[in-house]
Design an enzyme around this catalytic site. Structure first.
Site, short mmCIF file in Angstrom:
data_model
loop_
_atom_site.label_atom_id
_atom_site.label_comp_id
_atom_site.label_asym_id
_atom_site.label_seq_id
_atom_site.Cartn_x
_atom_site.Cartn_y
_atom_site.Cartn_z
N GLY A 81 -108.21 103.91 20.36
CA GLY A 81 -107.38 104.07 19.22
C GLY A 81 -106.39 102.86 18.93
N TYR A 123 -79.08 68.72 41.53
CA TYR A 123 -78.91 67.86 40.59
C TYR A 123 -79.28 68.27 39.04
CZ TYR A 123 -84.05 68.09 39.99
OH TYR A 123 -85.57 68.44 39.90
N SER A 141 -93.95 73.66 35.62
CA SER A 141 -93.10 73.65 36.97
C SER A 141 -92.14 72.43 36.82
CB SER A 141 -93.90 73.77 38.22
OG SER A 141 -94.83 72.43 38.36
N GLY A 142 -91.98 72.04 35.60
CA GLY A 142 -90.99 70.99 35.60
C GLY A 142 -91.14 69.43 35.47
N HIS A 164 -91.31 60.42 32.17
CA HIS A 164 -90.11 60.14 31.64
C HIS A 164 -89.68 58.90 31.94
CE1 HIS A 164 -87.30 61.06 34.84
NE2 HIS A 164 -88.31 62.11 35.11
N CYS A 195 -91.28 64.48 39.08
CA CYS A 195 -91.89 63.76 37.86
C CYS A 195 -92.42 62.51 38.25
CB CYS A 195 -90.44 63.65 36.98
SG CYS A 195 -89.97 65.36 36.43
N ASN A 237 -91.95 59.07 37.07
CA ASN A 237 -90.93 58.01 36.53
C ASN A 237 -91.56 56.74 36.01
OD1 ASN A 237 -87.98 58.45 38.83
ND2 ASN A 237 -88.95 59.96 37.38
#
Length: 402
Positions: free
Chosen positions: A222, A305, A318-319, A323, A341, A343
């Site tokens: 439907g 932090y 997941s972050g 950067h 991360c 760096n």
């Protein structure tokens, strides 16, 4: 968790019908409604006249015996006409696409017999009623996020606003066209998400078109597609970034040539398990400013932090980002000290965000934690056999885009 795959076939060597002329006879479809007499061509129409509750994906077929079809029109009123194709001998017409649910259609066929006498056949039918509709909620890439020029790893990602039960019917109406031939497949991550990726990275500088012809397509009991959606985008230059957490360096290659080498620092691991994920990441976003907060740890707790960082390129859900990290420049190139991360120095981060496209592969190696396929755009973490495991249709080449 259910998934699927799709590959579109070659173009039909048939013209869209408006009005066509033909030469030789063909048998009408079995069970078709017959019209005409001994003096004219005999025309059969399927679905038969006054048929009700016809499935939206059932084609309209019009055949002429003892003559040829000059024109065929299938009119759905406010839903508009249906397009179709005519056989090369002009004796058989078949509709393209799907009808709209709960719609009355009128089929009008103009035929001509061997003596040149014209006759008109009219037939009507109605399609099954639909209780509800489904729609594409989001399609990626999109102009707001990417400018529609993307990297060679970019998948096509479609999210529906309702769960899809009839995945085969939906996939059959999703097609990928490209200016360069590509083998690819659709893949269901769950009942609301289906994504496409090539077997290998897209060829650089390829034009891509996504056609989701879902109007009237059955998505479940439907439930029918609300509209058609088209998306055009471009693949940019080939750029692949590779980084090793053991060698502490990122190397960027564009069109096969090394253009940048950047010292880096990755996740420190340790008791908090701040590991950068290893695998084929894709650039998901470019953010001038990002506020990063420790996951699952509140203010006042050990390990908490909150940092404001600049020139960030997101590589997972997941972050994880590549950067700017001026505080770790002394460690970049020799040790891993981050919370997960990648760096790099402020100068390198500024260059990287300006020179990265959404969908560029960023490959990290050397850590004990693999990138999960569902962690952001981890599509390339599944090999081709794994990708096709969730297929309901066969993989195949894209349609050539002219």
């Amino acid at each position: 968790m259910g998934r699927g795959a799709y590959g579109s076939a070659g173009l039909l060597a048939l013209a869209l019908l408006t009005a066509c002329s033909v030469n030789s006879p063909a048998e009408p479809p079995q069970g078709a409604a017959m019209a005409g007499g001994a003096r004219g061509a005999s025309v059969g129409v399927s679905p038969a006249d006054k048929t009700a509750n016809v499935p939206t994906d059932q084609p309209v077929v019009v055949s002429a015996q003892g003559g040829r079809l000059r024109s065929v029109r299938v009119d759905g009123g406010k839903s508009g006409p249906m397009k179709g194709v005519l056989s090369s001998d002009g004796t058989r017409w078949r509709s393209l696409g799907t009808a709209r649910p709960g719609t009355a259609y009128t089929v009008t066929a103009l035929s001509v017999d061997a003596a040149g006498k014209q006759s008109e056949t009219t037939s009507t039918y109605t399609t099954v009623k639909g209780d509800k509709t489904f729609d594409i909620e989001t399609i990626t890439p999109n102009k707001d996020d990417t400018g529609l020029t993307v990297g060679i790893g970019m998948p096509v990602m479609i999210a529906f606003d309702k769960p899809v039960a009839d995945r085969v019917a939906v996939e059959r109406n999703l097609s990928i066209h490209s200016s360069k031939p590509v083998e690819g497949a659709w893949h269901w991550f769950d009942e609301k998400h289906v994504d496409f990726r090539p077997q290998k990275y897209w060829p650089a500088r390829t034009k891509v078109r996504v056609d989701a012809k879902l109007a009237g397509v059955r998505g479940g009991p439907g439930m029918y597609g609300k509209r058609d959606v088209r998306l055009d985008f471009k693949i940019g230059r080939s750029q692949i970034t590779k980084g090793s957490t053991n060698e502490h360096v990122l190397i960027v290659r564009r069109d096969g040539k090394k253009i940048r080498e950047m010292p880096m620092s990755a996740g420190q691991g340790g008791q908090m398990k701040y590991h950068t994920t290893s695998g084929v990441h894709l650039a998901m976003s470019r953010e001038p400013v990002t506020v990063m907060t420790s996951p699952g740890i509140g203010p006042g707790s050990a390990g908490y932090y909150q940092l404001t960082v600049y020139n960030t390129v997101r590589i997972s859900n997941s972050g994880e980002y590549v950067h700017s990290a001026p505080w770790s420049v002394g460690s970049q190139g020799n040790s891993n000290v981050s919370h997960g991360c990648v760096n790099v120095s402020p100068d390198n981060a500024s260059w990287f965000i300006k020179n990265t496209l959404i969908g560029d592969p960023i490959i990290i190696t050397g850590t004990p934690r693999p990138l999960e396929p569902t962690n952001g755009w981890g599509h390339w973490q599944e090999n081709w056999k794994q990708w096709l495991k969730w297929s309901s249709l066969k993989a195949g080449p894209t349609v050539l885009l002219h």
